[in-house]
Design a protein around this motif. Structure first.
Motif, mmCIF file in Angstrom:
data_model
loop_
_atom_site.group_PDB
_atom_site.id
_atom_site.type_symbol
_atom_site.label_atom_id
_atom_site.label_comp_id
_atom_site.label_asym_id
_atom_site.label_seq_id
_atom_site.Cartn_x
_atom_site.Cartn_y
_atom_site.Cartn_z
ATOM 1 N N ARG A 147 0.860 -1.187 0.000
ATOM 2 C CA ARG A 147 0.000 0.000 0.000
ATOM 3 C C ARG A 147 0.889 1.228 0.000
ATOM 4 N N HIS A 148 0.420 2.265 -0.661
ATOM 5 C CA HIS A 148 1.163 3.527 -0.590
ATOM 6 C C HIS A 148 0.298 4.653 -1.131
ATOM 7 N N ARG A 149 0.340 5.778 -0.424
ATOM 8 C CA ARG A 149 -0.245 7.036 -0.914
ATOM 9 C C ARG A 149 0.748 8.141 -0.586
ATOM 10 N N ARG A 150 1.081 8.928 -1.591
ATOM 11 C CA ARG A 150 2.058 9.992 -1.366
ATOM 12 C C ARG A 150 1.467 11.020 -0.419
ATOM 13 N N PRO A 151 2.174 11.325 0.689
ATOM 14 C CA PRO A 151 1.610 12.241 1.694
ATOM 15 C C PRO A 151 1.606 13.683 1.214
ATOM 16 N N ARG A 152 0.638 14.405 1.681
ATOM 17 C CA ARG A 152 0.563 15.838 1.414
ATOM 18 C C ARG A 152 1.291 16.576 2.538
ATOM 19 N N PRO A 153 2.090 17.601 2.207
ATOM 20 C CA PRO A 153 2.789 18.347 3.270
ATOM 21 C C PRO A 153 1.816 18.917 4.285
ATOM 22 N N LEU A 154 2.153 18.773 5.537
ATOM 23 C CA LEU A 154 1.297 19.257 6.607
ATOM 24 C C LEU A 154 1.670 20.689 6.980
ATOM 25 N N MET A 171 -4.919 14.415 3.766
ATOM 26 C CA MET A 171 -3.589 13.924 4.103
ATOM 27 C C MET A 171 -2.773 13.402 2.933
ATOM 28 N N TYR A 172 -3.411 13.043 1.810
ATOM 29 C CA TYR A 172 -2.689 12.368 0.738
ATOM 30 C C TYR A 172 -2.870 13.100 -0.590
ATOM 31 N N GLU A 173 -1.845 12.992 -1.435
ATOM 32 C CA GLU A 173 -1.891 13.594 -2.767
ATOM 33 C C GLU A 173 -2.291 12.610 -3.844
ATOM 34 N N THR A 174 -2.173 11.320 -3.579
ATOM 35 C CA THR A 174 -2.472 10.310 -4.586
ATOM 36 C C THR A 174 -3.505 9.328 -4.058
ATOM 37 N N ALA A 175 -4.139 8.604 -4.998
ATOM 38 C CA ALA A 175 -5.077 7.553 -4.650
ATOM 39 C C ALA A 175 -4.328 6.228 -4.558
ATOM 40 N N CYS A 176 -5.069 5.169 -4.252
ATOM 41 C CA CYS A 176 -4.443 3.849 -4.116
ATOM 42 C C CYS A 176 -5.466 2.790 -4.503
ATOM 43 N N HIS A 177 -5.169 2.030 -5.549
ATOM 44 C CA HIS A 177 -6.046 0.931 -5.959
ATOM 45 C C HIS A 177 -5.270 -0.026 -6.830
ATOM 46 N N TRP A 178 -5.964 -1.024 -7.378
ATOM 47 C CA TRP A 178 -5.313 -2.038 -8.190
ATOM 48 C C TRP A 178 -4.826 -1.495 -9.534
ATOM 49 N N ASP A 179 -5.592 -0.567 -10.123
ATOM 50 C CA ASP A 179 -5.251 -0.117 -11.471
ATOM 51 C C ASP A 179 -3.945 0.668 -11.455
ATOM 52 N N ALA A 180 -3.287 0.688 -12.615
ATOM 53 C CA ALA A 180 -1.975 1.307 -12.722
ATOM 54 C C ALA A 180 -2.028 2.794 -12.421
ATOM 55 N N ALA A 181 -3.131 3.458 -12.774
ATOM 56 C CA ALA A 181 -3.238 4.895 -12.526
ATOM 57 C C ALA A 181 -3.226 5.210 -11.045
ATOM 58 N N SER A 182 -3.639 4.271 -10.208
ATOM 59 C CA SER A 182 -3.659 4.466 -8.762
ATOM 60 C C SER A 182 -2.525 3.733 -8.065
ATOM 61 N N GLY A 183 -1.528 3.329 -8.808
ATOM 62 C CA GLY A 183 -0.347 2.720 -8.218
ATOM 63 C C GLY A 183 -0.243 1.225 -8.362
ATOM 64 N N GLY A 184 -1.360 0.544 -8.619
ATOM 65 C CA GLY A 184 -1.324 -0.904 -8.739
ATOM 66 C C GLY A 184 -0.930 -1.615 -7.467
#
Length: 546
Positions: A147-154, A171-184
């Motif tokens: 799992r990973h989501r790029r953190p947003r600066p606090l 808190m996060y700049e990116t999404a997270c899912h199975w598809d490649a657009a969300s990191g896979g």
């Protein structure tokens, strides 16, 4: 494949396997993902090192921490929110927080991280004066492939949080899912009932690995508690959604010795699609102290775990009971990988058949675990999976009293339970929102009941005309000895105490008052006849000494 014990499921972590997710597109195509094995706890250190930390106003001001976090009270930012690593990088502030001696809540966020309801839980708990530490399950390196989501600066380097109470993701700049657009990333998901019903055993193994992943994160936290938390600090374990399942099932002997209570939100503690064995439906899987109070808060319209026919749990249970044998798609991956197709299918079919229809709350698990009468299941009438959208005030009210004194929450002294709730059965309550008739407000989260009330202000239930309480399935309505004693101490004992005092005063006036009234007369009579009693007084012998 699946056994009735958790130990059997942990053995399934031995090899990766493939899992299918149905895409409801025009082609009805499927996406598949290889679910990896879960590494050891030491490899999951980032969740603790990058944990979110909320410090309440009193301690934040004392330690010079810039206020960035706000509750829904309209008073602006009064609390501090940051990462554990950032706080530890400021030794003076870290030592100051340790000396504050605040009470700590160890929170487990939901499947999307510190977002939506989990975000608002942190704001509420910090506003009530508690320190909150939230291990971030999305802080791990992308190289782990979990799992990973790029953190947003606090703040102060990032955007302000003061007016973002109703935000979905801060808190996060990116999404997270199975598809490649969300990191896979394979451990990111959004549950789809059709996919789970098509492959219940595969998804059961998937959710067991999710639990193992979160369990090992907490194991690392318990053995590496951040230095700003005192060594003798006690915790309240709180979890929302996926984190609620974790808070309900997790057991660690070292944490158990320091645990004051558990709060399980948006999870029903039942053997449904989210746990692959009946042991997973038991609170701490039957290994924790029964004296530890448990509070379960869940919405009656929860789209995942409620008893309503539209919930994922109900739909998967209905689909499983309607099929006499396991679908062929359920043998994709697990059986082929391990080479025992027929045995796996038979065990899977038996596992599917033993899942009962959901009740939508943790009452059965609380009773089955033998937890004290201080434990309770609270069903919020009309609330969804994110109860804060419709019952934000009720959640805050209930939480404030339970955290303040978990052992006496159900004893009859709780103002929130008296004003907002009705008892449906021993240890089961149905509660309404404080200000339920007020208009909704358009926010970042959509239409919500955003009017702030604290403490609760509803009239007593005897003045409240709302009486519809039939939507909660009660596991049982029998009265226990503990509930009768609680009712006696809360209702009849004060009445008999007052009756005794009134009787004592009446008898005192009847028998003693006439004698007290004659006392001055007796004293005057004795003074007039004092010569009669002079021989009793000692006489002077000075004449004998001359």
């Amino acid at each position: 494949i699946f056994s009735s014990s958790t130990v059997g499921h942990m053995a399934d972590n031995a090899a990766p396997f493939k899992l299918r997710l149905l895409k409801h597109s025009a082609e009805n195509a499927t996406a598949e993902m290889v679910i990896p094995t879960i590494p050891s706890a030491d490899a999951l250190y980032a969740a603790t090192e990058q944990a979110f930390v909320a410090i309440p106003e009193r301690c934040a001001l004392h330690c010079g921490l810039h206020a960035t976090l706000a509750d829904n009270d309209g008073r602006g930012a009064r609390h501090w929110l940051g990462r554990a690593a950032a706080l530890l990088a400021r030794p003076r502030a870290s030592s100051c927080v340790k000396r504050c001696r605040i009470r700590w809540v160890l929170m487990c966020h939901g499947s999307s991280g510190l977002t939506f309801a989990s975000w608002r839980w942190v704001s509420k708990v910090a506003a009530l004066g508690y320190g909150v530490v939230v291990p971030d399950s999305f802080a791990h390196s992308p190289a782990l492939g979990l799992r990973h989501r790029r953190p947003r600066p606090l703040p102060p380097s990032g955007p302000a949080l003061a007016d973002r109470y109703w935000a979905g993701n801060v808190m996060y700049e990116t999404a997270c899912h199975w598809d490649a657009a969300s990191g896979g990333f394979p451990l990111c998901y959004s549950t789809d009932a059709a996919s789970v019903a098509a492959d219940p055993a595969g998804w059961g193994e998937f959710y067991e690995r999710i639990f193992l992943f979160r369990q090992r994160e907490l194991d690392y936290f318990v053995t590496h508690v951040p230095a700003f938390i005192p060594a003798d600090a006690r915790f309240i374990l709180l979890g929302q959604s996926e984190g609620g399942m974790l808070a309900a099932r997790y057991h660690n002997a070292e944490l158990e010795a320091r645990l004051d209570a558990r709060v399980i939100a948006a999870w029903s503690c039942e053997h449904n699609y989210f746990v692959a064995a009946t042991a997973g439906a038991r609170i701490c899987e039957g290994r924790c102290r029964r004296s530890t109070p448990v509070l379960n808060i869940v919405g009656s319209e929860d789209e995942y775990f409620s008893s309503r026919n539209f919930s994922v749990a109900s739909r998967v249970a209905a689909a499983s009971s309607s099929s006499s044998s396991s679908p062929a798609s359920s043998r994709f991956g697990l059986d082929a990988l391990r080479g025992h197709r027929h045995r796996g299918a038979a065990l899977e079919a038996a596992w599917v058949r033993q899942r009962p229809p959901p009740e939508g709350h943790c009452l059965a698990a609380i009773r089955r675990g033998g937890f004290s009468s201080a434990s309770a299941a609270v069903v919020l009438r009309g609330a969804s999976h994110d109860a804060s959208l419709t019952h934000d005030n009720a959640v805050r009210d209930l939480l404030s009293e339970f955290l303040a004194d978990p052992s006496s929450f159900t004893s009859g002294s709780s103002r929130s339970l008296q004003l907002l709730c009705r008892r449906r059965a021993p240890q089961l309550f149905q509660c309404d929102e404080d200000g339920a008739g007020e208009a909704s407000t358009e926010t970042e989260a959509g239409l919500v009941h955003a009017v702030y009330h604290f403490p609760p202000r509803l009239p007593s239930l005897s003045e409240d005309p709302r009486a519809e309480v039939s939507s909660i399935p009660a596991a049982s309505s029998e009265c226990s000895l503990s509930s009768l004693l609680s009712w006696w101490s809360a209702s009849l004992l004060p009445f008999f105490a007052l009756l005794f005092v009134l009787t004592l005063l009446t008898q005192t006036r009847r028998f003693l008052w006439p004698h007290l009234r004659q006392a001055p007369l007796h004293l005057r009579r004795c003074w007039r006849q004092r010569d009669r009693w002079a021989w009793l007084l000692p006489t002077s012998r000075t004449s004998d000494m001359v």
